[in-house]
Design a protein around this motif. Structure first.
Motif, short mmCIF file in Angstrom:
data_model
loop_
_atom_site.label_atom_id
_atom_site.label_comp_id
_atom_site.label_asym_id
_atom_site.label_seq_id
_atom_site.Cartn_x
_atom_site.Cartn_y
_atom_site.Cartn_z
N UNK A 64 -9.79 9.64 4.84
CA UNK A 64 -9.94 9.81 3.38
C UNK A 64 -9.81 8.43 2.73
N UNK B 299 -2.94 17.82 2.04
CA UNK B 299 -2.52 17.27 3.33
C UNK B 299 -3.75 16.96 4.17
N UNK B 300 -4.38 17.96 4.74
CA UNK B 300 -5.44 17.72 5.70
C UNK B 300 -6.77 17.29 5.06
N UNK B 301 -6.96 17.61 3.79
CA UNK B 301 -8.19 17.20 3.10
C UNK B 301 -7.93 16.07 2.12
N UNK B 302 -6.92 15.29 2.41
CA UNK B 302 -6.58 14.20 1.50
C UNK B 302 -5.68 14.68 0.38
N UNK B 303 -5.16 13.73 -0.37
CA UNK B 303 -4.28 14.04 -1.49
C UNK B 303 -5.12 13.98 -2.76
N UNK C 270 1.11 11.04 8.52
CA UNK C 270 -0.01 10.54 7.73
C UNK C 270 0.14 9.03 7.58
N UNK D 41 -7.96 2.16 -0.36
CA UNK D 41 -7.14 2.47 0.81
C UNK D 41 -7.78 3.59 1.62
N UNK E 106 -7.00 6.47 4.68
CA UNK E 106 -5.84 7.29 5.10
C UNK E 106 -6.29 8.26 6.17
N UNK F 289 -4.48 10.60 9.92
CA UNK F 289 -3.29 11.14 10.56
C UNK F 289 -3.15 10.48 11.92
N UNK G 17 -9.59 13.26 10.40
CA UNK G 17 -10.43 12.86 9.27
C UNK G 17 -9.88 11.62 8.59
N UNK H 155 -1.64 5.24 5.99
CA UNK H 155 -2.57 4.56 5.10
C UNK H 155 -2.92 3.19 5.66
N UNK H 156 -4.10 2.72 5.31
CA UNK H 156 -4.45 1.35 5.60
C UNK H 156 -3.73 0.40 4.66
N UNK I 34 0.81 -1.20 0.00
CA UNK I 34 0.00 0.00 0.00
C UNK I 34 0.85 1.25 0.00
N UNK I 35 0.22 2.40 -0.21
CA UNK I 35 0.97 3.66 -0.20
C UNK I 35 1.55 3.95 1.19
N UNK I 36 2.66 4.68 1.20
CA UNK I 36 3.30 5.12 2.44
C UNK I 36 3.66 6.59 2.28
N UNK I 37 3.13 7.44 3.16
CA UNK I 37 3.47 8.86 3.12
C UNK I 37 4.93 9.03 3.51
N UNK J 200 -9.20 6.20 -1.03
CA UNK J 200 -8.63 6.24 -2.37
C UNK J 200 -8.98 4.94 -3.11
#
Lengths: 117, 112
Positions: free
Chosen positions: B36, A100-104, B101, B89, B91, B93, B34, B103-104, A44-47, B38
């Motif tokens: 989010x 950032x705070x409202x998603x990418x 940040x 996914x 996501x 914080x 929050x 992600x699942x 999965x994605x990783x920030x 994807x």
């Protein structure tokens, strides 16, 4: 057209360095926080990191802190990621993304970084 | 092991409704941050589907909806279509370990 285009991915040996770039167009880049997000093969994605709109504030994930540096050039609508002391576990597709705070909400197509001897 | 836990897979027939859960803790979803969602089709970048727990970006069909309660969140997809088959996914914080940040691990949706 709203667009992010990454470049700079390559294969590099462990301990090496790479600099990724992300060219933005179609939106107010200088008003946007920007992030790098990576995705290892099959995972999965990783920030990875985020930079504020004015470039003053930067934050990193623990996995890259001290090795990676995020920066931006608002005059050229470009985001950068300097990656030093690369490790095998850094192998991934690297995406730049807006927000950032409202998603990418805007993503590039990604650039592949492979760390291998 | 992801900080946000999702089921590895879900499936449903065309036209059906499916839900995907995202379970967190008091340091992320439960702390009020929050969630989010994807959607990622093979070989493409993730696409923002839901932001701020239950908001859809322009262009996302209202078949997709999100909710959040306590330390968990859910994505619901109604009227399942073949091209909904993708990885999903969540996501949020997380304030532990300095904040990040997260992600699942992702859920593969199969349309039968």
């Amino acid at each position: 057209e709203v667009q992010l285009v990454e470049s700079g991915g390559n294969m590099v040996q462990p301990g090496g360095s790479l600099r990724l770039s992300c060219a933005a167009s179609g939106f107010h880049f200088s008003n946007s926080a920007m992030s790098w997000v990576r995705q290892a093969p099959g995972k999965g994605p990783e920030w990875v990191s985020v930079i504020s709109a004015n470039g003053i504030n930067t934050y990193y994930s623990d996995s890259v802190k001290g090795r990676f540096t995020i920066s931006r050039d608002n005059s050229k609508n470009t985001l950068f990621l300097q990656m030093n002391n690369l490790r095998a576990e850094d192998t991934a597709v690297y995406f730049c993304a807006r927000g950032l705070w409202d998603g990418f909400d805007i993503w590039g197509q990604g650039t592949m970084v492979t760390v291998s001897s | 092991q992801s900080v946000l836990t999702q089921p590895p897979s879900v499936s449903g027939a065309p036209g059906q409704r499916v839900t995907i859960s995202c379970t967190g803790s008091s340091s992320n979803i439960g702390a009020g941050y929050d969630v989010h969602w994807y959607q990622q089709l093979p070989g493409t970048a993730p696409k923002l589907l839901i932001y701020g727990n239950n908001n859809r970006p322009s262009g996302v069909p209202d078949r997709f909806s999100g909710s959040k309660s306590g330390t968990s969140a859910s994505l619901a997809i109604t009227g399942l279509q073949a091209d909904d088959e993708a990885d999903y996914y969540c996501q949020s914080y997380d304030i532990s370990l300095g904040g990040s940040n997260v992600f699942g691990g992702g859920t593969r949706l199969t349309v039968l």
